[in-house]
Design an enzyme around this catalytic site. Structure first.
Site, short mmCIF file in Angstrom:
data_model
loop_
_atom_site.label_atom_id
_atom_site.label_comp_id
_atom_site.label_asym_id
_atom_site.label_seq_id
_atom_site.Cartn_x
_atom_site.Cartn_y
_atom_site.Cartn_z
N PRO A 206 0.81 -1.21 0.00
CA PRO A 206 0.00 0.00 0.00
C PRO A 206 0.85 1.26 0.00
O PRO A 206 1.93 1.27 0.58
CB PRO A 206 -0.78 -0.09 1.32
CG PRO A 206 -0.69 -1.50 1.75
CD PRO A 206 0.57 -2.04 1.19
N VAL B 160 2.50 2.87 -2.33
CA VAL B 160 3.71 3.04 -3.12
C VAL B 160 3.42 3.80 -4.41
O VAL B 160 4.31 4.00 -5.23
CB VAL B 160 4.39 1.69 -3.47
CG1 VAL B 160 4.99 1.08 -2.23
CG2 VAL B 160 3.42 0.76 -4.14
N LYS C 163 0.64 3.14 -6.70
CA LYS C 163 0.05 2.38 -7.82
C LYS C 163 -1.11 3.15 -8.44
O LYS C 163 -1.15 3.39 -9.64
CB LYS C 163 -0.44 1.01 -7.32
CG LYS C 163 0.66 0.16 -6.72
CD LYS C 163 0.17 -1.19 -6.31
CE LYS C 163 -0.83 -1.17 -5.17
NZ LYS C 163 -0.30 -0.64 -3.90
N THR C 164 -2.05 3.55 -7.58
CA THR C 164 -3.20 4.26 -8.10
C THR C 164 -2.79 5.61 -8.68
O THR C 164 -3.25 6.00 -9.75
CB THR C 164 -4.24 4.47 -6.98
OG1 THR C 164 -4.50 3.21 -6.37
CG2 THR C 164 -5.53 5.02 -7.53
N SER D 60 9.99 -19.33 2.91
CA SER D 60 11.23 -18.58 3.10
C SER D 60 11.66 -18.44 4.56
O SER D 60 12.71 -17.91 4.84
CB SER D 60 11.11 -17.21 2.45
OG SER D 60 10.26 -16.40 3.20
N LYS E 72 12.11 -7.40 0.98
CA LYS E 72 12.67 -7.84 2.26
C LYS E 72 13.89 -7.00 2.64
O LYS E 72 14.06 -6.61 3.80
CB LYS E 72 13.06 -9.31 2.17
CG LYS E 72 11.84 -10.23 2.13
CD LYS E 72 12.22 -11.65 1.86
CE LYS E 72 11.00 -12.55 1.91
NZ LYS E 72 11.32 -13.92 1.49
#
Ligand SMILES: Nc1ncnc2c1ncn2[C@@H]1O[C@H](COP(=O)(O)OP(=O)(O)OP(=O)(O)O)[C@@H](O)[C@H]1O
Ligand SMILES: [Mg+2]
Length: 802
Positions: free
Chosen positions: A357, A359, A361-362, A679, A722
């Site tokens: 969330p 970053v 995108k929209t 992982s 990460k």
């Protein structure tokens, strides 16, 4: 009993009457006009005022012959007679006695009759009394039902106990055909007559009841119809008065249909619907449905287009203006735009931004809209589980509407907007149909030129729309949908990048939103960095933006209070005046090395995460317990880690069957976040080994990697996310699978420079970096008291299960 006594009268003046039967007991007024009748009347008036009245067979005959008159009639007394101006005479007679004609003579211009009177008195019996009361009841009902008789007079009139009189009174007042009345007159036996009257009454009452039901039903219907008619007419009048004639409206719709630019099929359908609408009563429910449908057909764009900006340089500039960094993504977007210009229908040409969330995108998708000169619309698919939300409901449903796609196209108003499908990964599926199947039809360039919405029920061309999807994770998006998308990953930002984004965009945006200027408020870089480190904890910049916004709003209040010249600079020292005490003090690297606590790196929906992994030993029977909302894959990798440990007992200085008397509990905190994936294998392995050997794990070392039974370390995904998380949390060393070395290319240099990255191939190497001191093969059992207990005991191997 019927009296046999006979009484005869001679040459009584006689008058034929038409259309009525005179009964004894009955007062009847009528008009006398026929010459013969007038003469008979005059003779009677001159004599004892008695006249014999008998009904003629056919009312239309003016001059009946004696044989055309019934032979039973009533001898009546003339009560009154009045000569009318037109020569006719109005008389009132009272029936006295029933009489049968013996002979009729016609000399001197009028009828005279020799009569035999019919006696009427009978002796009462219980049966007749019963009959009388039954008939009285029936008659009462009849009077109530028939509206032509006065209730009170009638009930008074029938209060007699003589069956003959009763039957005659009733017969006189019934509405019956002349023939039936005559028949009653000719029934001489009073009891028989009363019985007949009872029969007739029953039939008449039935008839009246039916009549009444029908009447009231008819009346109700009439009332409703009249009311509707009245209201409709009134409405029409009002509309006319307002200048909104129906005709105009239909014409207007017709004009709109002609100019909407619909395809031939759609237009045909619209015209057909308009015809139906015209036939319907204007205010009916179905006409509303029909109108709504036409309104929708006309509201979606069929040919209106935004003029596209095709200049790649302009697009590049716009993207640069709106977003800091994201160079690779921007490059991909520009390539994508270029290809779209060259190829008409490029395959797999739906962009999909995947990342945590906040970053961008929209906002990137919005920026693409701006860069290409298209309109921008957005629909959130989060929680959509019903196909109908995408594709609409059929028109037959009450309150049906088109689905989100068509609704948004209406909102866009053009056929070529940028259409953002937010949160495609949060769509679910249930019995109401699979929304992803509908979405496929939207996104597939081969299908979307003929998209059908259940409500519109015509094909709609979506091929000019530029669809862009956004998602937080990829794995919940159905594979067929993924195949149609070009995935672009946005991993999150480094502290430096966040600082730049805040300086260039967020501060400006929030300052403006709060109505402040640069004169009022500035942030020094350290202030922003302090904000990033201690008030947010995220991959993107959404919370950072929110915190800046909240500072701005608090200052706006100050400015209003203290005047426009108020000025302040935000520094690490004064931030807590606005936001309170710092929220994230705990930086991983400030912790202590502990036994059984290893630091893992996970990749979740909110981006990269640092997760402590704890292992604890307890006296027990060899159970392995896992907690912390772990998925199946993660549980399995914990078991693999355990098996690895068991295969290396000698290396770790453990007794071969150490596990038999121990329970091991592995817990991954932050229980609310679901975690899965392989992982965490090496992290769990490290925590267990540390717990068993009692060698502490270094708290500044983070690790991620899958473990095999033989202790090999396999590559994992989400390296960038990460490492950004490790960087954010201030860790120094990160242990990674050797095969992930290739991912280094996309790691920002500033992250690489602050983190020591150790690429490993085996678990042994992991332990070398992670444990505080090297393993000592000489160490004995980790839990001496336990060891003492089981020494020498032969117990059944229970194995390690969870
Ligand atoms: N690189 C950037 N440059 C400038 N502003 C940015 C950048 N990245 C994000 N932002 C700003 O951060 C805010 C949040 O971004 P946005 O709403 O696009 O997030 P998102 O990725 O769509 O998140 P979500 O998954 O929650 O929908 C927006 O105001 C956006 O302009
Ligand atoms: Mg978004």
């Amino acid at each position: 009993m019927f009296s046999k006594e006979k009484q005869e009268l001679k040459r009584v003046p006689m008058m034929p009457v038409r259309d009525m039967v005179i009964f004894p007991q009955m007062m009847t007024p009528f008009i006398v006009g026929r010459e013969a009748s007038v003469r008979a009347l005059e003779e009677a008036l001159a004599g004892d005022k008695r006249i014999f009245l008998a009904t003629q067979h056919d009312a239309s005959v003016d001059d009946p012959k004696p044989e055309e008159i019934y032979t039973v009639g009533t001898l009546a007394n003339i009560v009154q007679s009045v000569k009318l101006p037109d020569g006719n005479i109005k008389v009132l007679v009272e029936g006295a006695e029933r009489a049968k004609v013996v002979q009729i003579t016609t000399d001197e211009g009028c009828f005279r009759a020799n009569l035999r009177l019919v006696p009427s008195k009978i002796e009462g019996t219980p049966q007749t009394e019963q009959l009388i009361s039954r008939v009285s009841n029936l008659f009462e009902q009849y009077v109530k039902l028939s509206q032509s008789l006065n209730y009170d007079t009638m009930i008074a009139a029938v209060r007699v106990d003589d069956p003959g009189k009763l039957s005659d009174t009733i017969a006189a007042n019934l509405t019956l055909p002349v023939e039936d009345k005559q028949e009653l007159l000719e029934t001489f036996d009073p009891v028989a007559r009363l019985n007949r009257v009872a029969e007739i009454l029953e039939v008449e009452i039935d008839k009246l009841n039916v009549d009444r039901n029908i009447n009231s039903r008819v009346k109700r219907q009439m009332e409703r119809a009249q009311k509707e008619y009245y209201l409709n007419e009134k409405l029409k009048a009002i509309q006319k008065e307002l200048g909104r004639g129906e005709k105009n409206e239909i014409d207007e719709l017709k004009k709109k249909i002609d100019t909407a630019g619909m395809s031939k099929d759609v237009k045909e359908k619209a015209v057909q619907e308009l015809k139906r609408l015209e036939m319907m009563p204007p205010m009916s429910a179905e006409s509303t449905v029909s109108r709504n449908y036409l309104d929708w057909l006309l509201a979606v764009p069929w040919k209106k287009k935004s003029k596209e900006i095709r200049d790649i340089d302009v697009a590049e500039r716009t993207l640069e203006e709106d977003h800091h960094g994201l160079d690779k993504i921007k490059e991909r977007i520009l390539e994508y735009l270029a290809v779209r210009q060259l190829v008409k229908n490029p395959r797999g040409s739906i962009l999909c931004f995947v990342g945590p969330p906040g970053v961008g995108k929209t906002s990137l998708a919005m920026s693409i809209g701006r860069a290409t000169g298209r309109k921008f619309v957005r629909v959130s698919l989060g929680g959509v589980r019903d196909e109908a939300e995408i594709r609409g409901h059929r028109r037959t449903y009450i309150g049906a509407l088109p689905g989100q796609i068509i609704q948004m196209m209406k909102k866009a108003g053009t056929v070529n907007p940028v259409f953002v499908l937010d949160e495609v990964d949060k769509m679910s599926m249930d019995f109401r149909g699979d929304p992803s199947a509908a979405l496929m039809e939207v996104l597939d360039p081969e299908l979307n030129c003929a998209f059908t919405d259940h409500y519109l029920d015509v094909e709609y061309d979506l091929s000019k729309v530029m669809f862009i999807c956004t998602a937080n994770v990829l794995h919940t998006i159905p594979q067929p949908l993924q195949d149609r998308m070009e995935i672009l990953r946005l991993a999150g930002y480094t502290e430096m990048e966040k600082l730049q984004i805040a300086k260039r965009f967020l501060v400006k945006k929030q300052r403006e939103a709060a109505g402040l200027t640069e004169e009022n408020l500035t942030f020094i870089d350290d202030g922003i960095t302090h904000l990033i480190r201690h008030y947010t904890h995220e991959a993107g910049v959404r919370n950072l933006e929110r915190e800046i916004g909240s500072i701005c709003r608090k200052l706006a209040r100050k400015v209003v209070k203290e005047g426009r010249d108020f000025k302040i600079e935000i520094t690490p020292a004064n931030i807590n005046d606005f936001l309170g005490v710092i929220r994230f003090r705990e930086i991983w690297a400030e912790k202590h090395n502990e036994v059984g606590l290893a630091t893992g790196l996970a990749w979740t929906e909110v981006g990269g995460q640092v997760l402590g992994t704890e292992a604890q030993l307890m006296e027990g029977k060899g159970r392995l317990t896992l907690t912390g909302k772990l998925g199946d894959v993660m549980q399995e990798s914990a078991q693999a880690a355990m098996s690895y440990v068991r295969s290396r007992t000698s290396q770790f200085g453990l007794p071969k069957d150490f596990y038999r008397h121990l329970d091991i509990h592995v817990h991954v905190p932050e229980g609310a976040i679901p975690k899965d994936g392989p992982s965490a294998g090496i992290t769990i392995g490290t925590a267990i080994v540390s717990a068993l050997t009692r060698i502490p794990v270094r708290c500044d070392v983070a690790m991620t990697g899958e473990i095999t039974l033989r202790g090999k370390v396999l590559p994992i995904g989400g390296v960038k996310e990460k490492l950004l998380a490790a960087h954010r949390m201030g860790l120094r060393t990160v242990v990674l699978p050797k095969d992930n070395e290739k991912d280094l290319a996309e790691i920002p240099p500033e992250v690489q420079s602050t983190l020591a990255l150790k690429f490993v191939e085996t678990m042994d190497e992991v332990l070398q970096f992670a444990l505080e001191r090297p393993l000592e093969p000489a160490v004995v059992s980790p839990v001496p008291e336990v060891a003492a207990k089981y020494e020498g005991e032969i117990e059944k191997d229970q194995g390690l299960t969870n």
